[in-house]
Write a protein that holds these residues in place. Structure first.
Motif, short mmCIF file in Angstrom:
data_model
loop_
_atom_site.label_atom_id
_atom_site.label_comp_id
_atom_site.label_asym_id
_atom_site.label_seq_id
_atom_site.Cartn_x
_atom_site.Cartn_y
_atom_site.Cartn_z
N LEU A 1 0.85 -1.18 0.00
CA LEU A 1 0.00 0.00 0.00
C LEU A 1 0.90 1.23 0.00
O LEU A 1 1.80 1.35 0.84
CB LEU A 1 -0.91 0.02 1.23
CG LEU A 1 -1.81 -1.20 1.43
CD1 LEU A 1 -2.69 -1.00 2.66
CD2 LEU A 1 -2.66 -1.46 0.20
N VAL B 1 0.68 5.20 0.42
CA VAL B 1 -0.23 6.23 0.90
C VAL B 1 0.45 7.59 0.80
O VAL B 1 1.53 7.79 1.36
CB VAL B 1 -0.66 5.95 2.36
CG1 VAL B 1 -1.60 7.04 2.87
CG2 VAL B 1 -1.32 4.58 2.47
N CYS C 1 -1.86 2.73 -5.06
CA CYS C 1 -1.83 4.11 -4.60
C CYS C 1 -3.12 4.50 -3.87
O CYS C 1 -4.22 4.23 -4.37
CB CYS C 1 -1.62 5.07 -5.77
SG CYS C 1 -0.05 4.85 -6.63
N TYR C 2 -2.97 5.17 -2.74
CA TYR C 2 -4.09 5.71 -1.98
C TYR C 2 -3.71 7.08 -1.41
O TYR C 2 -2.56 7.28 -1.03
CB TYR C 2 -4.49 4.76 -0.85
CG TYR C 2 -4.97 3.42 -1.36
CD1 TYR C 2 -6.27 3.27 -1.83
CD2 TYR C 2 -4.11 2.33 -1.39
CE1 TYR C 2 -6.70 2.05 -2.33
CE2 TYR C 2 -4.53 1.11 -1.89
CZ TYR C 2 -5.84 0.97 -2.35
OH TYR C 2 -6.26 -0.23 -2.85
N TYR D 1 -3.63 12.71 1.09
CA TYR D 1 -4.28 13.12 2.33
C TYR D 1 -3.61 14.40 2.82
O TYR D 1 -2.38 14.46 2.92
CB TYR D 1 -4.16 12.02 3.38
CG TYR D 1 -4.32 12.52 4.79
CD1 TYR D 1 -5.57 12.90 5.28
CD2 TYR D 1 -3.22 12.65 5.64
CE1 TYR D 1 -5.72 13.38 6.58
CE2 TYR D 1 -3.35 13.12 6.94
CZ TYR D 1 -4.60 13.49 7.40
OH TYR D 1 -4.74 13.98 8.68
N ILE E 1 -3.98 6.76 7.38
CA ILE E 1 -4.57 5.44 7.19
C ILE E 1 -6.08 5.49 7.35
O ILE E 1 -6.85 4.91 6.55
CB ILE E 1 -3.95 4.42 8.16
CG1 ILE E 1 -2.51 4.09 7.75
CG2 ILE E 1 -4.80 3.15 8.24
CD1 ILE E 1 -2.40 3.35 6.44
N ILE F 1 -7.85 6.76 4.24
CA ILE F 1 -7.90 5.95 3.01
C ILE F 1 -8.43 4.54 3.24
O ILE F 1 -8.64 3.80 2.27
CB ILE F 1 -6.49 5.86 2.35
CG1 ILE F 1 -5.48 5.14 3.26
CG2 ILE F 1 -5.99 7.25 2.00
CD1 ILE F 1 -5.32 3.67 3.01
N VAL G 1 3.39 -0.82 4.59
CA VAL G 1 2.80 0.39 4.02
C VAL G 1 3.94 1.35 3.70
O VAL G 1 4.87 1.51 4.50
CB VAL G 1 1.81 1.08 4.99
CG1 VAL G 1 1.21 2.33 4.34
CG2 VAL G 1 0.71 0.12 5.42
N PHE H 1 4.57 5.21 3.06
CA PHE H 1 4.03 6.55 3.11
C PHE H 1 4.94 7.48 2.30
O PHE H 1 6.15 7.53 2.54
CB PHE H 1 3.94 7.05 4.56
CG PHE H 1 2.97 6.27 5.40
CD1 PHE H 1 1.62 6.59 5.40
CD2 PHE H 1 3.40 5.22 6.20
CE1 PHE H 1 0.71 5.88 6.18
CE2 PHE H 1 2.51 4.50 6.97
CZ PHE H 1 1.16 4.83 6.97
#
Length: 276
Positions: free
Chosen positions: A88, A90, A139-140, A151, A187, A190, A211, A213
């Motif tokens: 993931l 983020v 991608c988030y 975010y 987190i 998303i 994850v 970031f």
């Protein structure tokens, strides 16, 4: 875990509360403390100062312990270093920051490309394992076409830079107390976008495998919060579909360190490798 600034002759330099960078000395307890002498304006040897002032071994060990990571059980390796590893990614920007400029196409090239000659994190681990392991990164927040969405945090960038009474009174004195709540907020922002069909806990230990970031902006000083690193989240709990965030990588999107090389380096730590 520790670094120091010094001049050509080894005299340690620290930033004093007034914002100036001054020569350092040590007190009776062995703590590194600032003098009144601004670095470069006088001869430290003539003042009776000693070169190579640095923290004690005990203080160094405290810094190491603070950067503890979760224990990895070797039985996990047979699961995590074979097959497809879902990452993931983020994206985060600080309050008031402009949007992330790296495109989704560029992110895919860095993370996911798998052509024989492609330079990507996925291809690195495929080649290193003789095609036994591939990494697919998602991608988030979800991108809008080729535009990466981030975010936006509730605090500005200086909140995540070291404290100084004059130059950055809003800065931190404890990295974890600022970093982990930031990551938790991202987190939670998303979590609902991640499909529950995506396997993010391949060894079924209750923790998300990894994850990454990616934060808008350049790096700070070496080993500060705003520097690429791998760590494990503790004291704060963040979940996606019942799986908790543990091991993570931290990257800076507009720095010269945002490269495939750095992605592979930090991801290798998540796989259990030392600081090669």
């Amino acid at each position: 875990f520790y670094n120091r600034l010094h001049d050509a002759d080894g005299y340690t330099i620290v930033q004093a509360d007034n914002g100036y960078f001054v020569y350092a000395t040590s007190d009776a307890a062995g703590n590194v403390i600032p003098t009144q002498y601004v670095a470069g304006t006088t001869d430290p040897e003539s003042l009776g100062l000693k070169p190579n002032i640095m923290i004690s071994q005990e203080e160094y060990q405290k810094k190491r312990d603070m950067m503890k990571v979760m224990d990895r059980d070797s039985k996990d390796d047979a699961v995590l270093n074979h097959g497809t590893y879902n990452n993931l990614v983020v994206f985060i920007k600080f309050k008031g920051d402009s949007d992330i400029t790296t495109t989704k196409t560029e992110i895919d090239e860095m993370f996911n490309n798998d052509g024989y000659y492609d330079i990507s994190m996925n291809n690195y681990f495929k080649k290193a394992t003789y095609n036994q392991l591939s990494m697919v990164s998602y991608c988030y927040p979800l991108p809008e076409g080729d535009k990466i969405i981030a975010y936006e945090d509730i605090y500005p960038r200086n909140y995540y830079q070291p404290y100084n009474a004059t130059t950055n009174p809003e800065g931190y004195t404890n990295q974890a107390e600022r970093e982990f709540p930031l990551l938790k907020r991202a987190i939670e922002f998303i979590a609902d976008q991640v499909p529950d069909t995506l396997n993010i806990d391949r060894n079924n230990d209750g923790f998300i495998d990894n994850v990454i970031f990616v934060v808008k902006g350049n790096v700070g000083d070496w080993s500060d919060l705003l520097w690429p690193h791998m760590w494990s989240m503790y004291g704060e709990e963040a979940y996606i579909h019942g799986k908790r965030v543990g091991t993570f990588n931290f990257q800076l999107e507009t720095s010269s360190y945002f490269t495939v090389s750095t992605l592979c380096h930090e991801m290798s730590h998540s796989m259990g490798l030392p600081d090669l």
